[in-house]
Design a protein around this motif. Structure first.
Motif, PDB file in Angstrom:
ATOM      1  N   THR A  86       0.598  -1.123   0.273  1.00 43.06           N
ATOM      2  CA  THR A  86      -0.041   0.074   0.054  1.00 43.06           C
ATOM      3  C   THR A  86       0.780   1.281  -0.066  1.00 43.06           C
ATOM      4  O   THR A  86       2.061   1.202   0.490  1.00 43.06           O
ATOM      5  CB  THR A  86      -0.901   0.169   1.314  1.00 43.06           C
ATOM      6  OG1 THR A  86      -1.922   1.032   1.098  1.00 43.06           O
ATOM      7  CG2 THR A  86      -0.122   0.251   2.496  1.00 43.06           C
ATOM      8  N   LEU A 103       0.011   6.359   2.709  1.00 44.41           N
ATOM      9  CA  LEU A 103      -0.443   6.352   3.938  1.00 44.41           C
ATOM     10  C   LEU A 103       0.024   7.621   4.744  1.00 44.41           C
ATOM     11  O   LEU A 103       1.169   7.940   4.745  1.00 44.41           O
ATOM     12  CB  LEU A 103       0.039   5.191   4.670  1.00 44.41           C
ATOM     13  CG  LEU A 103      -0.288   3.716   4.007  1.00 44.41           C
ATOM     14  CD1 LEU A 103       0.367   2.697   4.920  1.00 44.41           C
ATOM     15  CD2 LEU A 103      -1.796   3.469   4.260  1.00 44.41           C
ATOM     16  N   ASP A 107      -0.101   9.214  10.794  1.00 47.29           N
ATOM     17  CA  ASP A 107      -0.988   8.523  11.998  1.00 47.29           C
ATOM     18  C   ASP A 107      -1.716   7.315  11.453  1.00 47.29           C
ATOM     19  O   ASP A 107      -2.488   6.856  12.101  1.00 47.29           O
ATOM     20  CB  ASP A 107      -1.543   9.743  12.564  1.00 47.29           C
ATOM     21  CG  ASP A 107      -2.663  10.075  11.461  1.00 47.29           C
ATOM     22  OD1 ASP A 107      -2.639   9.991  10.232  1.00 47.29           O
ATOM     23  OD2 ASP A 107      -3.511  11.077  11.838  1.00 47.29           O
ATOM     24  N   HIS A 108      -1.420   7.013  10.321  1.00 49.06           N
ATOM     25  CA  HIS A 108      -2.236   5.633   9.878  1.00 49.06           C
ATOM     26  C   HIS A 108      -1.896   4.579  10.525  1.00 49.06           C
ATOM     27  O   HIS A 108      -0.785   4.218  11.020  1.00 49.06           O
ATOM     28  CB  HIS A 108      -1.970   5.230   8.387  1.00 49.06           C
ATOM     29  CG  HIS A 108      -2.946   4.484   7.827  1.00 49.06           C
ATOM     30  ND1 HIS A 108      -2.837   2.891   7.847  1.00 49.06           N
ATOM     31  CD2 HIS A 108      -4.183   4.242   7.008  1.00 49.06           C
ATOM     32  CE1 HIS A 108      -3.850   2.485   7.419  1.00 49.06           C
ATOM     33  NE2 HIS A 108      -4.648   3.204   6.768  1.00 49.06           N
ATOM     34  N   ARG A 114       1.145   2.370   9.998  1.00 49.84           N
ATOM     35  CA  ARG A 114       2.320   3.104  10.088  1.00 49.84           C
ATOM     36  C   ARG A 114       2.583   3.122  11.649  1.00 49.84           C
ATOM     37  O   ARG A 114       4.027   3.096  12.040  1.00 49.84           O
ATOM     38  CB  ARG A 114       2.491   4.529   9.501  1.00 49.84           C
ATOM     39  CG  ARG A 114       2.606   4.466   7.902  1.00 49.84           C
ATOM     40  CD  ARG A 114       2.671   5.645   7.418  1.00 49.84           C
ATOM     41  NE  ARG A 114       4.165   6.124   7.417  1.00 49.84           N
ATOM     42  CZ  ARG A 114       4.624   7.520   6.847  1.00 49.84           C
ATOM     43  NH1 ARG A 114       3.726   8.186   6.259  1.00 49.84           N
ATOM     44  NH2 ARG A 114       6.069   7.853   6.980  1.00 49.84           N
ATOM     45  N   THR A 115       1.857   3.627  12.402  1.00 46.49           N
ATOM     46  CA  THR A 115       1.828   3.606  13.863  1.00 46.49           C
ATOM     47  C   THR A 115       2.405   2.613  14.646  1.00 46.49           C
ATOM     48  O   THR A 115       3.079   2.292  15.503  1.00 46.49           O
ATOM     49  CB  THR A 115       0.586   4.191  14.492  1.00 46.49           C
ATOM     50  OG1 THR A 115      -0.473   3.559  14.328  1.00 46.49           O
ATOM     51  CG2 THR A 115       0.408   5.766  14.109  1.00 46.49           C
ATOM     52  N   HIS A 142      -7.318  -2.483   7.105  1.00 49.68           N
ATOM     53  CA  HIS A 142      -7.041  -1.811   5.746  1.00 49.68           C
ATOM     54  C   HIS A 142      -7.503  -2.508   4.472  1.00 49.68           C
ATOM     55  O   HIS A 142      -7.749  -1.720   3.463  1.00 49.68           O
ATOM     56  CB  HIS A 142      -5.275  -1.452   5.708  1.00 49.68           C
ATOM     57  CG  HIS A 142      -5.112  -0.471   4.678  1.00 49.68           C
ATOM     58  ND1 HIS A 142      -5.737   0.788   4.735  1.00 49.68           N
ATOM     59  CD2 HIS A 142      -4.440  -0.353   3.426  1.00 49.68           C
ATOM     60  CE1 HIS A 142      -5.324   1.544   3.576  1.00 49.68           C
ATOM     61  NE2 HIS A 142      -4.170   0.918   2.868  1.00 49.68           N
TER      62      HIS A 142
END
Length: 438
Positions: free
Chosen positions: A230, A233, A236-237, A240-241, A258
């Protein structure tokens, strides 16, 4: 008499053992340290292309790799209903660079095992060990470890092959230096899930709105490898966090959320990524590139993803092979080393030690033009289609490419005119590979 250069290689994946193979041939005393408690003979499917195939043959491992390749018939593109939209068969022509599925597709663990087998009798491997400090001194590099085996050890050369988040790189650059990893705002994940009737051995890809790709590969009859890619992003997605937090189950849940409901096999894959016991091998990472002004400092150097990670579009394995070959070749050329030369005298060894910085400079200058081109091409393909219309147009074009048999041309255009990128692989007679494995 004295032995050859004393070299510490940090990282036991692909790049580290590849360099160790060459240096051992040059008579160097090589130690590979790996933070994992045992050999890193794990990982999902990777491919070797272009220059990587050429170097693999010089290394003498191409036939071993060919014995263990994944027999992947080709690459299949499907729509949200699973309908076949385009298909590109694997074409085997000895270079592995003329179709989307490579001739040299192999599980990462199998490749690591081949490299270990080729080096274990000439190289010392120390597992469960981390380097905790590097200090450049007159006599070399003083290295401290996190185990209790004794005092710091001095090496003539230290090479960090410890991946995109390289701890060696951080120590080489020094405290407070900016991290040269440049994230692209994307991420990739792969996981093993149970197989079902109808799963194919083709490399199957499906694109969905929202810049999401999902794929599958089947290297064994008893399981399926699921892939998720993907992009776009925000910081704060959840994907990723959770990557930053390190909680693997939370990562698995974030990826499932997701991708749920996006069509094709998404409901099955997102269920299994959370619930299946096979999914314990789940791995995810941000996509990005490592960009540095130079890949060495004194007698400390970086190789592979630690120096020049080319993701998101691959080429990592091939560039690890090529980088190891070039570094070893320049060390041989500048330090007066040659394959099967045996032990060297103390005077010759001292001359070799003094020439290491010049050799590393030549390694950087020789390889960098190729890496610049590879990274540019890799970034060019990171923009995933974001709308249903864009995906429909993409599938239509790829269907036309299949019907007109233009996939070879497409691959050449995707690499800027071919797998050679306009760069010539150097020849190093000092490495003893005049008669390459054919």
């Amino acid at each position: 008499m004295a032995g050859g250069l004393k070299v510490l290689v940090v990282g036991g994946g692909v790049a580290g053992p590849s360099l160790a193979l060459w240096l051992a041939r040059l008579g160097c005393e090589v130690v590979v340290v790996e933070r994992s408690a045992q050999g890193r003979h794990t990982g999902q499917q990777i491919d070797v292309r272009g220059y990587g195939v050429d170097v693999m043959k010089k290394m003498g491992i191409a036939e071993k790799v060919k014995e263990r390749v994944v027999r992947e018939p080709g690459t299949l593109l499907v729509d949200r209903d699973g309908k076949h939209r385009a298909y590109f068969p694997t074409r085997e022509d000895g270079r592995g660079d003329t179709s989307i599925s490579s001739e040299y597709e192999i599980m990462r663990g199998d490749l690591c095992e081949i490299l270990w087998e080729a080096t274990k009798d000439k190289v010392v491997y120390r597992y469960g060990v981390r380097v905790k400090g590097l200090e450049q001194v007159d006599e070399g590099v003083k290295v401290s470890f996190d185990d209790d085996e004794g005092k710091p050890e001095v090496y003539d050369l230290v090479v960090g092959c410890d991946g995109v988040r390289s701890a060696t790189r951080k120590m080489m650059l020094g405290e407070g230096a900016k991290d040269p990893f440049c994230p692209t705002g994307g991420a990739i994940a792969w996981v093993t899930i149970p197989t079902e009737e109808g799963d194919t051995r083709d490399f199957v890809w499906y694109a969905s709105p929202g810049k999401r790709l999902m794929g599958s590969r089947k290297d064994r009859d008893d399981c399926l490898r699921a892939y998720f890619i993907t992009s776009g992003l925000p910081e704060d997605h959840p994907i990723r966090t959770t990557l930053r937090s390190g909680d693997i189950m939370e990562q698995r849940k974030a990826w499932a959320a997701h991708y749920k409901g996006m069509g094709w096999q998404s409901d099955r894959f997102t269920r299994e990524v959370v619930e299946s016991t096979l999914a314990d091998d789940f791995h995810a990472s941000e996509t990005g590139q490592v960009k540095m002004e130079r890949w060495y400092e004194g007698r400390v150097a970086l190789l592979g993803d630690a120096a020049y990670c080319p993701s998101p579009a691959g080429w990592g394995t091939a560039m690890a092979f090529v980088g190891a070959y070039v570094m070893a070749g320049e060390l041989a050329r500048h330090c007066g080393l040659s394959a099967d030369a045996g032990e060297i005298g103390e005077e010759q060894r001292e001359k070799a030690r003094k020439a290491i910085p010049d050799a590393l400079k030549a390694y950087d200058e020789t390889l960098r033009p190729l890496i610049v081109k590879v990274q540019k091409v890799s970034r060019a393909g990171e923009g995933l289609p974001s709308s249903r219309f864009a995906i429909s147009m993409f599938l239509a074009v790829m269907g036309l490419v299949e019907r007109l048999k233009l996939d070879r041309l497409m691959m050449r255009l995707a690499t800027g005119g071919g797998s050679d990128f306009g760069w010539k692989l150097p020849e190093y007679a000092e490495l003893g590979v005049e008669n390459d494995e054919k």
